[in-house]
Enzyme design. Structure first.
Site, PDB file in Angstrom:
ATOM      1  N   ASP A 155       9.160   6.442  -9.546  1.00 46.30           N
ATOM      2  CA  ASP A 155       8.732   6.867  -8.218  1.00 46.30           C
ATOM      3  C   ASP A 155       7.767   5.855  -7.589  1.00 46.30           C
ATOM      4  O   ASP A 155       7.455   4.816  -8.181  1.00 46.30           O
ATOM      5  CB  ASP A 155       8.094   8.258  -8.317  1.00 46.30           C
ATOM      6  CG  ASP A 155       8.491   9.178  -7.178  1.00 46.30           C
ATOM      7  OD1 ASP A 155       8.829   8.675  -6.091  1.00 46.30           O
ATOM      8  OD2 ASP A 155       8.452  10.411  -7.372  1.00 46.30           O
ATOM      9  N   GLU A 188      11.934   4.695  -4.290  1.00 50.43           N
ATOM     10  CA  GLU A 188      10.878   4.363  -3.321  1.00 50.43           C
ATOM     11  C   GLU A 188      11.249   4.829  -1.918  1.00 50.43           C
ATOM     12  O   GLU A 188      10.636   4.394  -0.943  1.00 50.43           O
ATOM     13  CB  GLU A 188      10.492   2.887  -3.381  1.00 50.43           C
ATOM     14  CG  GLU A 188      11.583   1.892  -3.091  1.00 50.43           C
ATOM     15  CD  GLU A 188      11.936   1.797  -1.611  1.00 50.43           C
ATOM     16  OE1 GLU A 188      11.242   1.110  -0.860  1.00 50.43           O
ATOM     17  OE2 GLU A 188      12.955   2.416  -1.224  1.00 50.43           O
ATOM     18  N   TRP A 189      12.255   5.735  -1.824  1.00 49.56           N
ATOM     19  CA  TRP A 189      12.579   6.503  -0.616  1.00 49.56           C
ATOM     20  C   TRP A 189      13.177   5.644   0.497  1.00 49.56           C
ATOM     21  O   TRP A 189      13.224   6.078   1.660  1.00 49.56           O
ATOM     22  CB  TRP A 189      11.352   7.258  -0.101  1.00 49.56           C
ATOM     23  CG  TRP A 189      10.500   7.818  -1.183  1.00 49.56           C
ATOM     24  CD1 TRP A 189      10.921   8.566  -2.256  1.00 49.56           C
ATOM     25  CD2 TRP A 189       9.094   7.657  -1.345  1.00 49.56           C
ATOM     26  NE1 TRP A 189       9.872   8.892  -3.072  1.00 49.56           N
ATOM     27  CE2 TRP A 189       8.727   8.340  -2.533  1.00 49.56           C
ATOM     28  CE3 TRP A 189       8.097   7.018  -0.607  1.00 49.56           C
ATOM     29  CZ2 TRP A 189       7.418   8.390  -3.000  1.00 49.56           C
ATOM     30  CZ3 TRP A 189       6.787   7.071  -1.069  1.00 49.56           C
ATOM     31  CH2 TRP A 189       6.463   7.742  -2.245  1.00 49.56           C
ATOM     32  N   GLY A 190      13.632   4.440   0.172  1.00 47.04           N
ATOM     33  CA  GLY A 190      14.246   3.582   1.172  1.00 47.04           C
ATOM     34  C   GLY A 190      13.265   2.908   2.111  1.00 47.04           C
ATOM     35  O   GLY A 190      13.679   2.262   3.081  1.00 47.04           O
ATOM     36  N   ASP A 191      11.969   3.026   1.837  1.00 48.21           N
ATOM     37  CA  ASP A 191      10.960   2.525   2.769  1.00 48.21           C
ATOM     38  C   ASP A 191      10.996   1.010   2.942  1.00 48.21           C
ATOM     39  O   ASP A 191      10.689   0.495   4.020  1.00 48.21           O
ATOM     40  CB  ASP A 191       9.559   2.944   2.309  1.00 48.21           C
ATOM     41  CG  ASP A 191       9.288   4.425   2.542  1.00 48.21           C
ATOM     42  OD1 ASP A 191      10.142   5.092   3.154  1.00 48.21           O
ATOM     43  OD2 ASP A 191       8.229   4.910   2.110  1.00 48.21           O
ATOM     44  N   ASP A 210      12.915  12.644   0.542  1.00 44.39           N
ATOM     45  CA  ASP A 210      13.465  13.743  -0.249  1.00 44.39           C
ATOM     46  C   ASP A 210      14.412  14.617   0.565  1.00 44.39           C
ATOM     47  O   ASP A 210      14.271  14.769   1.781  1.00 44.39           O
ATOM     48  CB  ASP A 210      12.334  14.629  -0.773  1.00 44.39           C
ATOM     49  CG  ASP A 210      11.481  13.919  -1.806  1.00 44.39           C
ATOM     50  OD1 ASP A 210      11.882  12.839  -2.278  1.00 44.39           O
ATOM     51  OD2 ASP A 210      10.395  14.447  -2.137  1.00 44.39           O
TER      52      ASP A 210
END
Length: 408
Positions: A155, A188-191, A210
């Protein structure tokens, strides 16, 4: 500040030179995730309320209820399994929640013919406030390997000042140095656009924040948002060329059985299958209703997701609230998804002969005017062929999912 050799290197019997001199350590493990990974994760239902009994019972259920036979092989423990680090910095599981230890739990899961996954974070603390792996990457990878871990979800909380590509590459190299093939799931949520840099780093990477169990919504959680099924689907535009065997766009865990309608669940599962996203269940598989079981074990939809060609679908036509998505498959086959986003049932009359589908990415073509295909609907079991129009009434938020095979 220059530091002496950490105690953990000596504690694990490793030579520091061996970690940096071998060029093989600069590679991820090949041969993992040749097709999108399938399994279960604890977070969406249990969050931090986890223990070893839950994991054992889940593994037992996955064998008993046919999930293992359907292809779900990873049993993934998410955040909050952590205890403390000892005086050498070695991480240990929470002794009250996991009294038998992770090695014993991995042995149990392996004894069921399944694989065990675990969670950590690139920061000093995890999203749940537990010890992260920052500064302990090689140490933790070695510990996980000793436990028999098969999958690491990594994460991106508490990472101020870190470069994402650098942090994930460090953990990739640590996993390689530990010597045990472990699937590396980047979260890493696509950031920072991981699809641009993560192909040789991880086996999958999250493309969005998410997921939230709704059809079309944004659920604000203060500093970030969670997204409904169609919002996540829309965020995949322009990403299909980055995915393929061993490196997948991850649309987050499935929320099938978490509050959507049956039609919405089928559409959700179909979309993840068509776009070759990992299929990681998030429901309580020990007690799911038959309707949920039928969806997550649908052999036709799973086969589309697990197709060895490994090409993601794209939307080639939109008519009002109805969308048409195509996915080339191995052996000159195709999958077609008709998705109704609207609040009302939608009649569909699709004239196959009017369309010539060409995919520049896979160099595959479906010329329905000059080539006949037989089709089967994965959900209804209906059959037909492309010599006649596809006539259907697609329910609100519903889907038609076809597999097409050329006829000679």
């Amino acid at each position: 500040m220059k530091q002496s050799m950490p105690l953990w290197i000596a504690a694990h019997g490793l030579a520091l030179a061996g970690l940096v001199a071998n060029p093989a350590h600069a590679q991820k493990f090949d041969g993992l995730a040749a097709t999108p990974q399938m399994g279960w994760n604890s977070w969406n239902t249990f969050a931090c309320d986890i223990n070893e009994k839950l994991i054992r019972d889940t593994a037992d259920a996955m064998v008993k209820n046919g999930l293992k036979d359907a292809g779900y092989v990873y049993v993934n423990i998410d955040d909050c399994w952590h205890g403390k680090r000892d005086d050498k910095g070695v991480i240990h599981p929470d002794p009250e929640r996991f009294p038998s230890g992770m090695k014993a739990l991995a042995d149990y899961v392996h004894g069921r013919g399944l694989k065990l996954g675990i969670y950590s974070d690139a920061g000093a603390t995890t999203c749940g406030g537990k010890p992260g792996s920052r500064g302990h990457e090689y140490q933790d990878a070695i510990t996980y390997a000793e436990w028999g871990i098969d999958y690491i979800k990594y994460d991106w909380c508490d990472t101020k000042g870190l470069n994402s590509a650098g942090a994930y590459t460090t953990m990739r190299d640590a996993i390689r140095s530990a010597g045990r093939p472990m699937l590396f799931s980047i979260c890493e949520w696509g950031d920072t656009r991981p699809w641009d840099w993560a192909r040789d780093v991880g086996h999958s990477w999250r493309t969005t924040g998410d997921i939230y169990p709704c059809w079309d919504c944004e659920f604000s959680q203060g500093s970030f948002s969670a997204w409904g099924v169609t919002r996540i689907l829309d965020k995949q535009a322009g990403l299909r060329q980055h995915a393929g065997p061993g490196h997948w766009n991850d649309m987050d865990m499935l929320v099938v059985g978490k509050g959507l309608t049956d039609d919405e669940d089928k559409s959700h599962f179909s979309a993840w299958a068509m776009l070759a996203s990992p299929l990681i269940l998030g429901n309580d598989v020990r007690s799911m209703p038959a309707s949920t079981h039928r969806i997550v074990t649908n052999a036709g939809a799973i086969a589309i997701n697990q197709d060895p060609l490994g090409v993601s679908a794209w939307r080639f036509l939109k008519t009002g609230e109805v969308e048409y998505w195509a996915k080339p498959l191995a052996n000159d086959e195709w999958a077609l998804m008709v998705l109704n986003r609207g609040a009302q049932a939608a009649p569909v009359s699709f004239d196959w002969g009017a369309y010539h589908i060409n995919d520049d990415l896979s160099k595959r073509t479906a010329d329905f005017k000059h080539k006949r295909y037989a089709w089967t609907d994965a959900w209804s079991g209906k059959t037909g062929d492309t010599t006649r129009k596809l006539e259907a009434k697609v329910p609100s938020h519903g889907v038609v999912l076809l597999r097409l095979k050329a006829k000679t």
